[in-house]
Design a protein around this motif. Sequence first.
Motif: not given
Lengths: 225, 225
Positions: A68-69, A72, A74, B69, B72, B74, B78
Amino acid sequence: MVEKLMEHDLEELNKLLLTMAGEVERQLDLAIRALVERDNRLAEEVIAGDSLIDQREVEVDHRVIELIVRARPMARDLRLVMTAIKIAPDLERVADHAVGIARQALEINRLRPLKAFITIPRMAEKASSMVRDAIGAFVKGDSQLARNVIDRDAEVDWEFEQIFRELLTYMMEDPKTIRRALALLMVSRALERIGDHGTNIAEQVVYLVDAEDIRHRRPERADGD
Amino acid sequence: MVEKLMEHDLEELNKLLLTMAGEVERQLDLAIRALVERDNRLAEEVIAGDSLIDQREVEVDHRVIELIVRARPMARDLRLVMTAIKIAPDLERVADHAVGIARQALEINRLRPLKAFITIPRMAEKASSMVRDAIGAFVKGDSQLARNVIDRDAEVDWEFEQIFRELLTYMMEDPKTIRRALALLMVSRALERIGDHGTNIAEQVVYLVDAEDIRHRRPERADGD
């Protein structure tokens, strides 16, 4: 470039889940054999092998977070990796149930056999194939297969009811069988729960593929995990 | 701006988890009361209330995905939202166990009482407080409290062993008690599993706060969920 990266990452993630699923299936298979063949060494092997499966769940978490980092993802890709992170604990718990069965096997193997094992291996095969197919459905994005897995849960539940009644009869007729019957009851319960985990995974797949949340639409199945 | 948004989002997510945890706790409380007070209406209330909890899990998923989404997150943020998505299914399964207990209560209430309920409500309170404190530890980011929850799991397991032995004695001495004893055994097993879910949540919190993966370092607890 990001897209290419993503595709490769997802492939790696699928591979990791397939590896984990294969290892979990083997654990369950060994646990059932420990019981049927009255082989304590196999039971010990299952107990010792659990930490590898636990490690796999941690690996999936790390892989997803890193993905995810970095990439990214979607929309659909994000939902895909979120599904992976929710599927791995189900697999890990199936393996925990295999350990539970191995522990019961060690107990049962000390006692005289209560009866030949026919129903339990059959139930184990059904539950195991549900988990296998649910993971297959995830990897292939096949919601039809996932729905088929969900339908099969009723069969496993039915087997549990049969075994429950049979063991109850044993216990009532001869209290000397109670200890063994209880251990077998715990084994059957574990198999029934494994079917539930297969169903959980399959429901996640249907949700992912058809964008329809059927996870909690079946009031008849709400009985712990 | 993104940071502000994130902070607000996380607060909302915490609120949602606390709401869900409160509802789950109430379900368990009602299920135990259905048993102790022999009140079928309470049991029916628990069974009917399960769909709300199921819906909460779906809400958490949607909230987290939307949050990733939009904001975002981090690093630590996250990991925080990923922890939320892994905690919600544990809460949902605690509620499933409450439904399982309510179902057993309906069965048990049809039969003559086997004994006064002392151990089961005490065990329920212990298991329930583990879940409550684990969620509290998540919301406050308190890994000390989370570690305390993990330590308490052994008490719940010990209670289960006590009840198991006691029920075994009943069954062996008088086969007429077998049906009731088995139902109570299922109730105790559900409570033991609820303690495991509290432990799972607490382990996630320790992992999150101390960035240390203790989830799978305790070989003695590997017995299904």
